[in-house]
Design an enzyme around this catalytic site. Sequence first.
Site, PDB file in Angstrom:
ATOM      1  CD  GLU A  40      -2.274   4.818   8.058  1.00  0.00           C
ATOM      2  OE1 GLU A  40      -1.721   4.051   8.861  1.00  0.00           O
ATOM      3  OE2 GLU A  40      -2.501   4.475   6.882  1.00  0.00           O
ATOM      4  CG  ASP A  77      -5.636   1.494  10.279  1.00  0.00           C
ATOM      5  OD1 ASP A  77      -6.249   0.932   9.342  1.00  0.00           O
ATOM      6  OD2 ASP A  77      -4.683   2.265  10.091  1.00  0.00           O
ATOM      7  CG  HIS A 116      -2.089  -1.972   1.726  1.00  0.00           C
ATOM      8  ND1 HIS A 116      -0.952  -1.216   1.781  1.00  0.00           N
ATOM      9  CD2 HIS A 116      -2.933  -1.430   2.625  1.00  0.00           C
ATOM     10  CE1 HIS A 116      -1.107  -0.256   2.698  1.00  0.00           C
ATOM     11  NE2 HIS A 116      -2.303  -0.390   3.225  1.00  0.00           N
TER      12      HIS A 116
HETATM   13 CO    CO Z   1      -2.978   0.822   4.948  1.00  0.00          CO
HETATM   14 ZN    ZN Z   2      -4.769   1.679   7.546  1.00  0.00          ZN
END
Ligand code: CO
Ligand code: ZN
Length: 334
Positions: free
Chosen positions: A196, A219, A305
């Site tokens: 992904e 997600d 992230h």
């Molecule tokens: Co991501």
């Molecule tokens: Zn993700």
Amino acid sequence: MNKINAELLKKLLMTFGPSGNEEKIRKVIKEEIQEFADEIKVDALGNLIAIKKGKGKRIMVASHMDEIGIMVTNVDDDGFLRFTNIGGVSPFMSLGQKVIFDDETIGVIGMEKLDDIKDLKLNKMFIDVGLPSKEEVIKKINVGDVASFYSPFIYQNECIISKTLDDRIGCFVAIEALKKLKDTPNEIYFVFTVQEEVGLRGAKTAAYGINPDLGIAIDVTLTGDTPKAEVMDVGLGKGAAIKVKDRSIIVSPKVKDLITEVAVDNEIPFQYEILDAGGTDSGAIHLSRSGIPSGVISIPCRYVHSPSEMVYISDVINSIKLLIKVLEKEKINI
Ligand code: CO
Ligand code: ZN
């Protein structure tokens, strides 16, 4: 206090799986869900597909099991590794962090001397695994090897702080829903997708293969609830987020309304999500074949992230509840 299976979550978060290298995490998830699915398969790209049989709509639930990371591009004579990104890796988030390779070697990310820190780019940075020469390093790590970020699992107060909550928390939500799901009127395909983070690649082939009537991705999403954050109407602790739009999809109003109705009927706290950056697996699913109505249940997450992503347990629990109730719904009209 809210309770979750922290042991399982920790295992999911700590298992190696940069995009394209999902073998280990696939094995962990497969072992965990085996007894709860009617059928399990792995497709050619590596997506793990667990099927729960039923007669109604075919629903694909996608949560991606890959994580961002780095790939070694060069080893210099002094044993320093140069690297490129796998997915969205920020140089500023990476500086001073540790990475872990498949063989569990740990490296530290350092940078060249820069006159202006604004010039910090990944090509000014290197990984130091604490070995004195190229000769020593390449016995363990070579060009093409990949690593993920390394940081501990923290369960503190009512939140989780860890690497890779994007999107192992989505995998966790899907696994818990699969375990709790009794007989369903619908046929459910729980897909733990690959790649992904490098462009929704696994979801694309999985959706083609399954050809579902409805796609739902699980997600993380960003939030607007930190000091001077960009305005965004999502915050930790305000419930499961129902996506309206991101860069990859404008969720069909029918699907948005379906998920909303289920949340309202079951008194599950929710919030609407409009994400200016990024996309998720539903972006690939809804463009599959001649079009597949798709939506997303998102888990609000700060510092996405980074090695220190943060989610609230209450949002995770509400997301699990919401997913189960959607999957159990009879007579879905989309
Ligand atoms: Co991501
Ligand atoms: Zn993700």
